[in-house]
Design a protein around this motif. Sequence first.
Motif, short mmCIF file in Angstrom:
data_model
loop_
_atom_site.label_atom_id
_atom_site.label_comp_id
_atom_site.label_asym_id
_atom_site.label_seq_id
_atom_site.Cartn_x
_atom_site.Cartn_y
_atom_site.Cartn_z
N ILE A 162 0.83 -1.21 0.00
CA ILE A 162 0.00 0.00 0.00
C ILE A 162 0.86 1.26 0.00
N GLU A 163 1.84 1.32 0.89
CA GLU A 163 2.63 2.55 1.01
C GLU A 163 3.60 2.74 -0.15
N LEU A 164 4.26 1.67 -0.57
CA LEU A 164 5.30 1.82 -1.58
C LEU A 164 4.75 2.02 -2.99
N ARG A 165 3.48 1.69 -3.19
CA ARG A 165 2.86 1.95 -4.49
C ARG A 165 2.99 3.43 -4.86
N GLU A 166 2.88 4.31 -3.86
CA GLU A 166 2.98 5.75 -4.09
C GLU A 166 4.39 6.15 -4.52
N HIS A 167 5.36 5.26 -4.28
CA HIS A 167 6.75 5.54 -4.66
C HIS A 167 7.15 4.77 -5.92
N GLY A 168 6.18 4.23 -6.62
CA GLY A 168 6.47 3.53 -7.86
C GLY A 168 7.04 2.14 -7.68
N ILE A 169 6.82 1.52 -6.51
CA ILE A 169 7.38 0.20 -6.22
C ILE A 169 6.25 -0.81 -6.09
N HIS A 170 6.34 -1.87 -6.86
CA HIS A 170 5.36 -2.95 -6.80
C HIS A 170 5.84 -4.01 -5.81
N VAL A 171 4.96 -4.51 -4.95
CA VAL A 171 5.32 -5.50 -3.94
C VAL A 171 4.53 -6.78 -4.17
N LEU A 172 5.25 -7.89 -4.24
CA LEU A 172 4.62 -9.20 -4.43
C LEU A 172 5.02 -10.14 -3.31
N GLY A 173 4.04 -10.86 -2.77
CA GLY A 173 4.31 -11.89 -1.77
C GLY A 173 4.28 -13.25 -2.43
N MET A 174 5.35 -14.01 -2.28
CA MET A 174 5.42 -15.37 -2.83
C MET A 174 5.08 -16.36 -1.73
N HIS A 175 4.08 -17.19 -1.98
CA HIS A 175 3.68 -18.21 -1.00
C HIS A 175 3.93 -19.59 -1.61
N VAL A 176 4.62 -20.43 -0.88
CA VAL A 176 4.97 -21.75 -1.39
C VAL A 176 5.08 -22.73 -0.23
N GLY A 177 4.81 -24.00 -0.53
CA GLY A 177 4.96 -25.04 0.48
C GLY A 177 6.40 -25.52 0.55
N PHE A 178 6.60 -26.79 0.79
CA PHE A 178 7.95 -27.33 0.93
C PHE A 178 8.68 -27.30 -0.42
N LEU A 179 9.93 -26.85 -0.37
CA LEU A 179 10.79 -26.81 -1.54
C LEU A 179 11.86 -27.89 -1.43
N ASP A 180 12.33 -28.36 -2.55
CA ASP A 180 13.36 -29.39 -2.57
C ASP A 180 14.73 -28.74 -2.41
N THR A 181 15.05 -28.37 -1.17
CA THR A 181 16.30 -27.69 -0.84
C THR A 181 16.95 -28.37 0.36
N ASP A 182 18.10 -27.85 0.76
CA ASP A 182 18.79 -28.40 1.93
C ASP A 182 17.93 -28.31 3.19
N MET A 183 17.05 -27.32 3.24
CA MET A 183 16.22 -27.11 4.43
C MET A 183 15.28 -28.30 4.68
N THR A 184 14.88 -28.99 3.60
CA THR A 184 13.95 -30.11 3.74
C THR A 184 14.62 -31.46 3.45
N LYS A 185 15.92 -31.46 3.36
CA LYS A 185 16.64 -32.70 3.08
C LYS A 185 16.38 -33.72 4.19
N GLY A 186 16.06 -34.95 3.79
CA GLY A 186 15.81 -36.01 4.75
C GLY A 186 14.36 -36.16 5.14
N TYR A 187 13.50 -35.24 4.69
CA TYR A 187 12.07 -35.32 4.99
C TYR A 187 11.32 -35.85 3.76
N GLU A 188 10.50 -36.86 3.99
CA GLU A 188 9.70 -37.43 2.90
C GLU A 188 8.42 -36.60 2.75
N LEU A 189 8.49 -35.61 1.89
CA LEU A 189 7.40 -34.67 1.70
C LEU A 189 7.23 -34.39 0.21
N LYS A 190 6.07 -33.91 -0.15
CA LYS A 190 5.88 -33.43 -1.50
C LYS A 190 6.56 -32.08 -1.61
#
Length: 240
Positions: A162-190
Amino acid sequence: MNTRHSVALVTGANRGLGLAFAHELLARGATKVYAGVRDIGSIDASNPAIVPVQLDVTNAMSVAAAAARCADITLLINNAGIARVLPSLLDPDWIGSSQEIMETNFYGIVRTTQAFAPVLSANGNGAIVNVLSDTTWFARPMLSAYAASKSAAWSFTNASRIELREHGIHVLGMHVGFLDTDMTKGYELKKTNPREAASYTLGELERGAHEALVDENTRQVQGSLSSGNAAYYLNVPALA
């Protein structure tokens, strides 16, 4: 925002989703990608289009120095994050762990936004992407501290939009579940492939979306919020 010819800074870019964002940006024609990392030596310096920058999002002086160093950016991707798995909400370490997580996942985004918003505004038509999570809305007990940090970051993301729109800045929120990265290594998840997640998110950014719901599970969780059986009421098996 068109990512072609953009100059981007990706925080936490030495591996996983951050590195995937860097590679995807270059594939889409970005001119330069600053890779913000705590340890410069952790970045492969063989690609001249990826510029390592020392950045610790928990340190205000480090963030200020990076903002001065990366004064030509048009895109900030707040990806740096940490997670801790705790056995219970009643764990004595919960408060200490949550404070550590909040410093990176929440206050880190606040610091970088405050430092880089003037840079993006000065360079015109900039954008910020904040990497959030499906735990923004669906807090698994073992990840409750992490979820709290992402919920706080989502609230800040919405206020920033809301605030940064007035300064010409677009803001996007990325929402995602489990990613195949080191953070989830060893977990049997989708898990979602990080490069696919980065590609989808940048595509949503280019079409002017406010949020990128990367995977089907995340879309189901968000879609349940206005129903009488919202995902966060209980551990719905299909969404676990």
